[in-house]
Structures are given as C-alpha cells and as structure tokens.
Write a protein that holds these residues in place. Structure first.
Motif, mmCIF file in Angstrom:
data_model
loop_
_atom_site.group_PDB
_atom_site.id
_atom_site.type_symbol
_atom_site.label_atom_id
_atom_site.label_comp_id
_atom_site.label_asym_id
_atom_site.label_seq_id
_atom_site.Cartn_x
_atom_site.Cartn_y
_atom_site.Cartn_z
ATOM 1 N N ASP A 127 9.458 -4.910 31.428
ATOM 2 C CA ASP A 127 8.531 -3.939 30.842
ATOM 3 C C ASP A 127 8.854 -2.530 31.326
ATOM 4 O O ASP A 127 9.399 -2.357 32.413
ATOM 5 C CB ASP A 127 7.083 -4.265 31.239
ATOM 6 C CG ASP A 127 6.516 -5.422 30.428
ATOM 7 O OD1 ASP A 127 7.233 -5.926 29.541
ATOM 8 O OD2 ASP A 127 5.362 -5.801 30.681
ATOM 9 N N ASP B 74 6.625 -0.234 32.053
ATOM 10 C CA ASP B 74 5.531 0.403 32.778
ATOM 11 C C ASP B 74 5.545 0.106 34.282
ATOM 12 O O ASP B 74 4.582 0.379 34.988
ATOM 13 C CB ASP B 74 4.183 -0.013 32.181
ATOM 14 C CG ASP B 74 3.993 -1.523 32.202
ATOM 15 O OD1 ASP B 74 4.868 -2.236 32.721
ATOM 16 O OD2 ASP B 74 2.956 -1.981 31.684
ATOM 17 N N GLN C 47 5.224 -2.604 35.789
ATOM 18 C CA GLN C 47 4.421 -3.741 36.256
ATOM 19 C C GLN C 47 5.343 -4.841 36.776
ATOM 20 O O GLN C 47 4.948 -5.631 37.619
ATOM 21 C CB GLN C 47 3.559 -4.286 35.111
ATOM 22 C CG GLN C 47 2.368 -3.412 34.816
ATOM 23 C CD GLN C 47 1.324 -4.158 34.003
ATOM 24 O OE1 GLN C 47 1.481 -4.334 32.804
ATOM 25 N NE2 GLN C 47 0.268 -4.594 34.658
ATOM 26 N N ARG D 70 2.385 -9.143 40.517
ATOM 27 C CA ARG D 70 2.440 -8.190 39.411
ATOM 28 C C ARG D 70 1.639 -6.948 39.759
ATOM 29 O O ARG D 70 0.483 -7.032 40.162
ATOM 30 C CB ARG D 70 1.892 -8.816 38.147
ATOM 31 C CG ARG D 70 2.098 -7.957 36.911
ATOM 32 C CD ARG D 70 2.080 -8.847 35.689
ATOM 33 N NE ARG D 70 1.863 -8.124 34.445
ATOM 34 C CZ ARG D 70 2.861 -7.650 33.706
ATOM 35 N NH1 ARG D 70 4.091 -7.774 34.109
ATOM 36 N NH2 ARG D 70 2.593 -7.036 32.560
ATOM 37 N N ARG E 58 -0.052 -1.099 36.195
ATOM 38 C CA ARG E 58 0.772 -0.202 35.383
ATOM 39 C C ARG E 58 0.918 1.131 36.118
ATOM 40 O O ARG E 58 -0.052 1.665 36.646
ATOM 41 C CB ARG E 58 0.029 -0.057 34.057
ATOM 42 C CG ARG E 58 0.495 0.954 33.110
ATOM 43 C CD ARG E 58 -0.336 0.813 31.841
ATOM 44 N NE ARG E 58 0.417 0.070 30.838
ATOM 45 C CZ ARG E 58 1.415 0.595 30.156
ATOM 46 N NH1 ARG E 58 1.770 1.839 30.353
ATOM 47 N NH2 ARG E 58 2.066 -0.119 29.269
HETATM 48 MG MG MG Z 1 2.103 -3.573 31.116
#
Ligand code: MG
Ligand code: UDP
Length: 311
Positions: A92, A94, A96, A195, A198
């Motif tokens: 991703d 962002d 994350q 995780r 963001r």
């Molecule tokens: Mg995300």
C-alpha cells in the motif's frame, strides 16, 4: 530485474515521498535490481505529479497513470501486467505496510516459498466497524469456499514470477487477488507484523467499495449463496404443501374456515421477500458474468513510462 514493487495510489500526495525514501533505502540495502511501479488510480490530488517528478530523477521509478479511478485491485493488476521482476511485491502507498518487512519476506521466499504474505498480528488506527465487518467477512468466506483464504491479511505480500504468470491467465474481471493467489497453490507461508496507522491522508476504501470487494470475493469463489436459495426454496415449498392440504381439508371436509387475512398477508410477504432475495443473489452472479462477457479493457492507461510485457 530481481524485484518489482507495485504501489497502487489513490490520493496519496502526502505519502509518496516518504514511501519512496523508505522503500528505496530498503531495496538498496538488499543490493538487488529493482523497479518501483506506481499505479495512479485516478487521484484528484498531486499524486501523479509527485510520481512523475521522482521518475524524472530516478530511473527505477515507473508509473502507470489511469484515466480515472478503477479501484485498488485493478490498479494492482495493471502493475502485475507490466512488472518485470523475478519476485513481485504488492504494498500500500499509505505506509500501513512497513517497507522494511520486505527484507524478511524476501529471505523467507528464498527458503523455498512462492508466496509470502504479511499477516496482521495487530491493526492500529482502524475503526471497530471496519475490524468487525472484515472479521465477519473472512469468517464467512473461509466457511463457504473450498480454498483457504488467510484471515487478517491484505494484499501486502511477495510473490514469485511463476504465480504472476498464472494470475495473468485468469481472465475474471472482478478481481479478488488474495483469493486468486491462494487458489493457485504452490508453497505459501506468512510472516506476522503490526499494521501501522495510515501515515497521512484518508482511506480510499469506502464502505461501498468494501461491500463490492466482499461480494467479488464471495461470488468469485463460492456458489453456496445460490445453493442456499435452492435449499430454502425446497423447504418453503414443502411447508407450503402441508399448509395447502390443511387449507383444503378445513375448507371442504370440516367446513370450518375463517376469512384468514393474517395468514394470507404473512405468507405473501414472506414468499415475496424470499423471492426478491433469491433474484438478487442470482443477479449478483449474472452481473459478473455480464462484465466478463462484455470484454471491455480492464483499465485505461492515460500515460506511462513502461512497456507492455509480452511473454
Ligand atoms: Mg490503508
Ligand atoms: N487505493 C487505490 N484505489 C482506490 C482505493 C485505494 O489504488 O480506489 C490504494 C490506496 O492508495 C492504498 C491502497 O489502495 O495504497 C489501500 O487503500 P487504503 O489505504 O485507502 O485502504 P485501507 O488501508 O483503509 O483498507
């Protein structure tokens, strides 16, 4: 080319630079030949301008610019179509998914796995509703499909070139990549990670997009919803048969009967509801067949500095 990293990006202007810094640091440290494939999925902000800036300075940075928003799974697919690496990472934009994890994923792959996905041991900064709906969805999915789609994983993973070549031969338009990859088989394993929240910006996954994605997953890997409707149809019909016998008996033999408004209303509404649900479920499958039959291009590229890969 050793590694291609595919990065779908939708309105990620605040994350591009930091993502690039962290990714390139990791890959340089691994001393591999790499390419970073940014797929701009119709962002309305400066995402594509930033990516093009980077690519003018750094030859490893590639971009695919879509003509509009086609969705996350399609963006990843476009990256897969053009990736040249022997290993392919999906991550991703962002942050994350921590880029630093690629080192471990790559190492694990070299131990003899074709797929190493990242499993979320913890998820920070996500709403309880998202966690709950996602949890329920994966539980349902693993119960109604024969393939095992790992729980608590996204698309953050490293896959072997072999897998990507097979994925490219799977023609379905409604992509559910994590399911398709699991379906392919070979040796798959995972590593766990926490995780992160963001880094900046907002999620591009609305509940509407998530629902669509969930239905793609279910219809792509299970016929059970349609079968349930069939079973239910038999049960309701069987029940209706006994009620019919009873109704006729009381009308003509006992001659003891009521105007019966209540039972009429209940059965009409009940059967009507069941029928509408049944038609809806059939419609979900039918509309996906329709998508596949239309044979439109899956996405439209406005601009790119990559060649089409011909195998
Ligand atoms: Mg995300
Ligand atoms: N994304 C995309 N197209 C979309 C929505 C999202 O390419 O229509 C990208 C987004 O830029 C990010 C990844 O897909 O790199 C995951 O999306 P997001 O972070 O918004 O989802 P979440 O992590 O909240 O599930």
């Amino acid at each position: 080319m050793d590694i291609s990293v595919i990065i779908p990006a939708y309105n990620e202007e605040a994350n591009i630079q930091m993502l690039y810094d962290r990714l390139s640091a990791v890959l340089r440290q691994m001393q591999l030949d790499y390419e970073l494939i940014f797929v701009n999925d119709g962002s309305q902000d400066k995402t594509i301008a930033l990516i093009k800036n980077l690519s003018a300075k750094v030859p490893e940075v590639k971009y695919i610019d879509f003509s509009r928003n086609f969705g996350h799974q399609i963006a990843v697919t476009a990256g897969l179509d053009r990736a040249k690496g022997e290993a392919i990472v999906i991550i991703d934009a962002d942050l994350q998914d921590p880029p630093e994890l690629i080192v471990d994923m790559y190492k694990k792959m070299k131990e003899g796995f074709e797929v190493v996905y990242a499993k979320r041991a913890k998820r920070k900064g996500e709403s309880w509703l998202k966690l709950w709906t996602a949890g329920a969805f994966y539980k349902i999915l693993s119960n109604i499909t024969s393939i095992s789609i790992p729980v608590d994983t996204g698309d953050f993973r490293i896959v072997d070139r072999k897998i990507v070549d097979i994925l490219k031969q799977m023609p379905e338009r409604n992509k559910f990549l994590r399911g398709q990859i699991s379906w392919v088989g070979f040796n798959q394993t995972f590593i766990e990670y926490e995780r992160q929240e963001r880094n900046a910006g907002e999620t591009g996954y609305t509940y509407r997009k998530m629902l669509h994605f969930a239905l793609d997953g279910i219809t792509g890997f299970s016929d059970l919803p349609m079968k349930i409707v069939t079973y239910f149809g038999f049960i309701v019909s069987g029940f209706a048969f006994f009620v019919m016998v009873y109704a006729l008996y009381s009308r003509y033999i006992w001659e003891d009967y009521q105007p019966g408004w209540t039972s009429l209303m209940i059965s009409i509404l009940f059967i009507g509801g069941i029928q509408m649900i049944a038609i809806g479920i059939i419609g979900e499958y039918l509309s996906r067949m329709n998508h596949n039959i239309r044979q439109r291009p899956l996405y439209i590229v406005k601009d790119t500095n990559m060649e089409e890969r011909v195998d």
